[in-house]
Design an enzyme around this catalytic site. Structure first.
Site, PDB file in Angstrom:
ATOM      1  N   TYR A  51       0.882  -0.716  -0.067  1.00  0.00           N
ATOM      2  CA  TYR A  51       0.159  -0.284  -0.065  1.00  0.00           C
ATOM      3  C   TYR A  51       1.245   1.450   0.053  1.00  0.00           C
ATOM      4  O   TYR A  51       2.011   1.225   1.134  1.00  0.00           O
ATOM      5  CB  TYR A  51      -1.008  -0.187   1.133  1.00  0.00           C
ATOM      6  CG  TYR A  51      -1.748  -1.123   1.405  1.00  0.00           C
ATOM      7  CD1 TYR A  51      -2.331  -1.628  -0.142  1.00  0.00           C
ATOM      8  CD2 TYR A  51      -2.653  -1.955   2.772  1.00  0.00           C
ATOM      9  CE1 TYR A  51      -3.205  -3.091  -0.186  1.00  0.00           C
ATOM     10  CE2 TYR A  51      -3.213  -2.754   2.669  1.00  0.00           C
ATOM     11  CZ  TYR A  51      -3.577  -3.386   1.670  1.00  0.00           C
ATOM     12  OH  TYR A  51      -4.459  -4.307   1.552  1.00  0.00           O
ATOM     13  N   GLY A 201     -14.257  -5.957   2.434  1.00  0.00           N
ATOM     14  CA  GLY A 201     -14.858  -5.796   1.611  1.00  0.00           C
ATOM     15  C   GLY A 201     -16.501  -5.667   2.034  1.00  0.00           C
ATOM     16  O   GLY A 201     -17.674  -6.006   1.446  1.00  0.00           O
ATOM     17  N   PRO A 202     -16.393  -5.531   3.437  1.00  0.00           N
ATOM     18  CA  PRO A 202     -18.077  -5.876   3.843  1.00  0.00           C
ATOM     19  C   PRO A 202     -19.450  -5.231   2.679  1.00  0.00           C
ATOM     20  O   PRO A 202     -20.221  -5.415   3.332  1.00  0.00           O
ATOM     21  CB  PRO A 202     -17.873  -5.880   5.409  1.00  0.00           C
ATOM     22  CG  PRO A 202     -17.072  -4.319   5.660  1.00  0.00           C
ATOM     23  CD  PRO A 202     -15.691  -5.062   4.954  1.00  0.00           C
ATOM     24  N   VAL A 203     -18.994  -3.968   3.069  1.00  0.00           N
ATOM     25  CA  VAL A 203     -19.976  -2.904   2.919  1.00  0.00           C
ATOM     26  C   VAL A 203     -19.497  -2.819   0.842  1.00  0.00           C
ATOM     27  O   VAL A 203     -20.474  -1.610  -0.140  1.00  0.00           O
ATOM     28  CB  VAL A 203     -19.603  -1.492   2.960  1.00  0.00           C
ATOM     29  CG1 VAL A 203     -20.619  -1.488   5.016  1.00  0.00           C
ATOM     30  CG2 VAL A 203     -18.766  -0.755   2.511  1.00  0.00           C
ATOM     31  N   ALA A 204     -19.238  -3.193   0.767  1.00  0.00           N
ATOM     32  CA  ALA A 204     -19.164  -3.825  -0.988  1.00  0.00           C
ATOM     33  C   ALA A 204     -18.436  -2.648  -2.214  1.00  0.00           C
ATOM     34  O   ALA A 204     -19.059  -2.170  -2.823  1.00  0.00           O
ATOM     35  CB  ALA A 204     -20.322  -4.340  -1.838  1.00  0.00           C
ATOM     36  N   LYS A 205     -17.759  -1.828  -1.752  1.00  0.00           N
ATOM     37  CA  LYS A 205     -16.531  -0.706  -2.209  1.00  0.00           C
ATOM     38  C   LYS A 205     -18.143   0.224  -2.419  1.00  0.00           C
ATOM     39  O   LYS A 205     -18.369   1.118  -3.150  1.00  0.00           O
ATOM     40  CB  LYS A 205     -16.700  -0.965  -3.813  1.00  0.00           C
ATOM     41  CG  LYS A 205     -15.731  -1.769  -4.300  1.00  0.00           C
ATOM     42  CD  LYS A 205     -15.244  -2.004  -5.645  1.00  0.00           C
ATOM     43  CE  LYS A 205     -14.259  -3.278  -5.755  1.00  0.00           C
ATOM     44  NZ  LYS A 205     -13.848  -3.180  -6.329  1.00  0.00           N
ATOM     45  N   GLY A 206     -18.841   0.436  -1.405  1.00  0.00           N
ATOM     46  CA  GLY A 206     -19.387   1.424  -1.113  1.00  0.00           C
ATOM     47  C   GLY A 206     -20.962   1.597  -1.004  1.00  0.00           C
ATOM     48  O   GLY A 206     -22.061   1.591  -1.389  1.00  0.00           O
ATOM     49  N   LEU A 208     -23.204  -1.027  -0.383  1.00  0.00           N
ATOM     50  CA  LEU A 208     -24.092  -0.876   0.725  1.00  0.00           C
ATOM     51  C   LEU A 208     -23.817  -0.233   1.832  1.00  0.00           C
ATOM     52  O   LEU A 208     -23.446  -0.916   3.129  1.00  0.00           O
ATOM     53  CB  LEU A 208     -23.541  -2.852   1.180  1.00  0.00           C
ATOM     54  CG  LEU A 208     -24.113  -3.633   0.215  1.00  0.00           C
ATOM     55  CD1 LEU A 208     -23.755  -4.806   1.187  1.00  0.00           C
ATOM     56  CD2 LEU A 208     -25.839  -4.187  -0.161  1.00  0.00           C
TER      57      LEU A 208
END
Length: 305
Positions: A51, A201-206, A208
């Site tokens: 990163y 990625g729990p909100v799927a790239k925003g 969700l």
């Protein structure tokens, strides 16, 4: 914040961690966000040598040193395997023992610590010299430079190999309401082996998130751009006054017993606090989980085997 044991290790992580990749390169802003996360009960910070060419590790290290906290209060996770060649663009994949043993020194220096709590292989294929890779991580454990190790992968066959042949304590993998691939084979395997999943990625790239409808119009995995906006609206209706769509999504990613921690990213204080507040909500009920699964679909791993 609730603490979960990471696999069979002695690492106990807050159920919501911080994926540091999205913090950006404004050092003071990023450090302030990490300090706020620590104040709010986050103790798991995930970074990687890749990163920002190592700058992200430097920022995490400086934030820890200036946080006023003891080193043993914070679980540092970083990754190895992607090698930059001077004079060349991009990077090459190198899971060799020699590279891992040399690369850890750079991460330790950038982080400014004497040991790494969780050192992860940043990818992996079946063509890798897996035994050699495992030997490297085991040697680092014996030398006290890392406490535990794991892999970051979405490939079930690679995960199976490491679960069978190594002492990994964790697997980091993308997992959300819109990416339910781990439910097919990975989560049952990890639960059986006593290995913890780190859900990225729990909100799927925003998508969700409360404002994610626009992003959903680009499509996501096997969800088309045409179907996602309507699905976003349908899922948003299930969020009540005490829980937003993104908080609902984070709670979903934590619902499986094999999941130890979810690591949403954050690039602003508002976003950070909103994510952390998901830890204050009640776990989803069996009926809620069934409803959410009925509205989404279990994605298949076919293209990632």
């Amino acid at each position: 914040m609730k603490r979960n044991r990471l696999g069979s290790s002695e690492l106990y992580v807050g159920e919501i961690g911080l994926g540091c990749m999205s913090l950006g390169t404004e050092k003071q802003k990023a450090i302030a966000l990490i300090h706020e996360a620590l104040e709010r009960g986050v103790n798991f910070l995930d970074t990687a040598d890749l990163y920002e060419d190592g700058l992200n590790e430097e920022i995490v290290g400086e934030a820890i040193r200036t946080s006023g906290r003891n080193r043993d209060e914070i679980i540092i996770s970083t990754k190895v395997g992607n090698r930059r060649i001077p004079g060349q663009e991009g990077w090459v994949w190198d899971p060799s023992k020699a590279y891992i043993l040399s690369s850890v020194k750079g991460s330790l220096k950038r982080l400014g610590v004497e040991y790494i709590d969780l050192y992860q292989l940043h990818g992996g294929t079946l063509e890798d010299p897996i035994e050699e890779t495992i030997e490297a991580f085991e040697q680092l454990k014996q030398e006290g430079l890392v406490r535990e190790y794991g892999i970051s992968s979405i490939r079930p066959n690679v995960i199976r190999e490491y679960a069978a042949r190594s002492s990994i304590v964790s697997v980091m993998s993308q997992y959300s309401l819109l990416d339910r691939r781990p439910e097919e084979t990975v989560l049952p395997l990890l639960e059986d082996k006593g290995i913890g999943l780190i859900a990225r990625g729990p909100v799927a790239k925003g998508i969700l998130s409360p404002n994610g409808r626009v992003r959903s119009e680009k499509g996501y995995l096997d969800y088309s751009a045409e179907e996602l906006p309507a699905l976003h609206d349908e899922l948003a209706q299930l969020a009540n006054e005490g829980r937003s769509l993104s908080q609902l999504a984070i709670r979903y990613s934590l619902s499986h017993p094999a999941v130890a921690v979810a690591i949403p990213g954050a690039s602003s204080l508002e976003q950070l606090l909103h994510n952390i507040e998901a830890s204050e909500g009640e776990p989803l009920t069996t009926d809620e989980l069934a409803l959410l699964r009925s509205l989404t679909r279990a994605n298949l791993y076919e293209q990632h085997r």
